[in-house]
Design an enzyme around this catalytic site. Structure first.
Site, PDB file in Angstrom:
ATOM      1  N   ASP A   1       0.799  -1.229   0.000  1.00 38.88           N
ATOM      2  CA  ASP A   1       0.000   0.000   0.000  1.00 38.88           C
ATOM      3  C   ASP A   1       0.830   1.277   0.000  1.00 38.88           C
ATOM      4  OD1 ASP A   1      -2.618  -1.125  -0.024  1.00 38.88           O
ATOM      5  OD2 ASP A   1      -2.290  -1.765   2.045  1.00 38.88           O
TER       6      ASP A   1
ATOM      7  N   ASP B   1      -6.834  -4.491  -5.673  1.00 39.12           N
ATOM      8  CA  ASP B   1      -6.468  -3.159  -5.181  1.00 39.12           C
ATOM      9  C   ASP B   1      -5.035  -2.775  -5.571  1.00 39.12           C
ATOM     10  OD1 ASP B   1      -8.150  -4.849  -3.601  1.00 39.12           O
ATOM     11  OD2 ASP B   1      -8.260  -3.358  -2.017  1.00 39.12           O
TER      12      ASP B   1
END
Length: 403
Positions: free
Chosen positions: A123, A183
Site C-alpha cells: 500500500d 487493489d
C-alpha cells in the site's frame, strides 16, 4: 377504532407529504446546472475538511480513518489509508489556493513520510502517491521527489520475477502462497512515476508485468474480477481465486470492480497501451450495465449480495467509479463518452445531495456518508471512509477542470 383509523390516515398523509417533499427536492436538484453542483460540493467539502484538519492538528501523527458508533476512528501512518486525508487537502488546495489549506496539506503529508521505507505491504502507493504525489504536482517541492522515489524502491522489493507480480499480503500463509489483490493495481502509478523521474526502466517493467498478469488471471469472461488471486511461487500460476471482501468467491465485489476500472484507465494514460484502454472499457460496461446497478449508480457493496436491495451501498466505490469514468470519457468518443459522463453526472448529483453528503460539522467531519469497508467481516459498514472522500474530491476536481 376511529382513533386508530385517524392515526393511520395521519401517518399515510405524513408519508405522502414526505414523499412529495423528497420528490420535489430530487427534482429541484436535477434542475440545478451541473457546474453549480460541482462548485457547491467543493465549497462544502472544504468547510468540512478544515474542521477535520483542526480536530487532529494537535494529535501528533494521527490521521482520520472513519467515524463509527458516534466515535472518531483514526490511525497512524501504518494504516493503508494514511495518505488519503492529505490528498483530500491537496485537492481542496488545488481548487482554492488559500494558505490555510496549504499549511494543513503539508502538515498531514509529513505525517506519512516514514512509509517511504515500508517494504512489508503493497500500500505504499496509496500512502505516498495520494499525499506526496499530489503535493509534488501542485507545489513542485523537490524534497517530495526523494520521498516518492524511495517509496517506489521499497514497493519494488515486493516484486518476484518468477511470479511477475507484486505481492499484496504477507499473512495467512497456510492458505495463500503469493496473494495479489485487485487493489494492488492502484499502486503501480507510483512505480510509473518513478520510472519517468529516475529514467530507470525497471519500475515500468514491473508495472507492465503486474498489469498484464492481472488481466490474464484476475478477470472472468464477463470482465468482472476476483478480489484475490494467490499464485504458486514455483510455477507462477494461480492456485487459488477468491473474493475475500465480497459476498462469495464468484461474486463481483463493487469496490474491487472500481479498483480495476480506475487502474486500467490510468495505465492507459501512462503507457498508451491499447490493451489497457480496452480492459478499462470492458470493466466500465460490466459496471454500468449490470442489472443490479441502482438507477443512481451508487452500487451495493457487492453486485451479487443476496440481500439486494436490503443491503448497504458503497459510496466509496461510486466515488472511485466517478473519478475513473471522468478520465476514461476523455479517451473514447461519441456515444461511449456521453454514456460515461451521464453516469458520472448522476453519481455526483446523488453523492452531493443530503442523502450522501453530511451537513457541515456532522458525520465526524467526513464529507460522504454510506460507505462499506469489509461487509463480510462486519468492518466499517455504512460509515464514512477517508478514501471515499478522496476519490469524490478527485472526481469533483477533474470535472471542474474539464473545458
Amino acid at each position: 377504532m376511529l382513533l386508530e383509523m385517524m392515526n393511520g390516515k395521519v401517518a399515510v398523509a405524513i408519508m405522502l407529504m414526505a414523499s412529495i417533499v423528497l420528490g420535489n427536492h430530487t427534482n429541484a436538484q436535477k434542475q440545478i446546472p451541473f457546474k453549480v453542483i460541482v462548485n457547491k460540493a467543493l465549497i462544502a467539502a472544504e468547510k468540512q475538511s478544515l474542521l477535520m484538519a483542526k480536530k487532529y492538528e494537535e494529535q501528533e501523527g494521527r490521521l482520520p480513518r472513519t467515524f463509527e458508533k458516534d466515535k472518531d476512528v483514526s490511525s497512524d501512518s501504518r494504516w493503508w489509508c494514511s495518505g488519503f486525508f492529505p490528498g483530500v487537502l491537496w485537492y481542496l488546495y488545488e481548487n482554492n489556493r488559500n494558505a490555510e489549506l496549504l499549511k494543513y496539506a503539508k502538515l498531514y503529508t509529513a505525517r506519512v513520510e516514514r512509509e517511504k521505507y515500508t517494504t512489508d505491504n503493497h500500500d505504499v502507493g496509496f500512502m505516498l502517491y495520494c499525499s506526496f504525489g499530489n503535493g509534488l504536482r501542485l507545489t513542485g517541492d523537490p524534497s517530495y521527489n526523494e520521498v516518492l522515489l524511495t517509496g517506489a524502491k521499497s514497493l519494488a522489493t515486493r516484486y518476484k520475477p518468477e511470479v511477475g507480480l507484486i505481492r499484496s499480503w504477507d499473512h495467512n500463509k497456510k492458505l495463500w502462497q503469493y496473494p495479489v489483490i485487485i487493489d494492488n493495481i492502484m499502486n503501480l502509478e507510483l512505480l510509473l512515476w518513478a520510472s519517468r523521474y529516475s529514467g530507470d526502466p525497471v519500475f515500468k517493467r514491473i508495472s507492465i508485468s503486474h498489469a498484464d498478469k492481472t488481466i490474464q488471471h484476475h478477470f472472468r469472461p464477463n470482465s468482472s474480477s476476483y478480489h484475490l488471486v494467490s499464485y504458486d511461487t514455483l510455477s507462477g500460476q494461480p492456485h487459488l481465486k477468491q473474493t475475500h471482501q465480497g459476498a462469495a468467491n464468484e461474486s463481483a465485489w463493487s469496490r474491487g470492480q472500481a479498483w480495476g476500472l480506475y487502474g486500467y484507465t490510468y495505465l492507459y494514460r501512462e503507457t498508451k497501451e491499447q490493451r489497457y484502454l480496452e480492459q478499462a472499457k470492458k470493466i466500465a460496461t460490466f459496471i454500468i450495465d449490470h442489472p443490479r446497478m441502482p438507477k443512481d449508480y451508487i452500487p451495493y457493496w457487492d453486485f451479487d449480495a443476496p440481500q439486494i436491495p436490503n443491503t448497504p451501498r458503497d459510496a466509496s466505490a461510486a466515488a472511485l467509479i466517478a473519478a475513473a469514468l471522468t478520465e476514461l470519457s476523455d479517451y473514447v468518443g461519441g456515444a461511449e463518452s456521453k454514456k460515461y459522463r451521464m453516469v458520472v453526472e448522476t453519481q455526483i448529483r446523488t453523492l452531493a445531495s443530503p442523502e450522501y453528503t453530511a451537513a457541515v460539522g456532522e458525520n465526524g467531519d467526513f464529507i460522504l456518508k454510506h460507505s462499506t469497508g469489509a461487509y463480510p467481516m462486519q468492518s466499517e459498514v455504512d460509515v464514512p471512509l477517508t478514501y471515499a472522500d478522496y476519490y469524490y474530491l478527485e472526481a469533483l476536481t477533474r470535472l471542474k477542470n474539464k473545458k
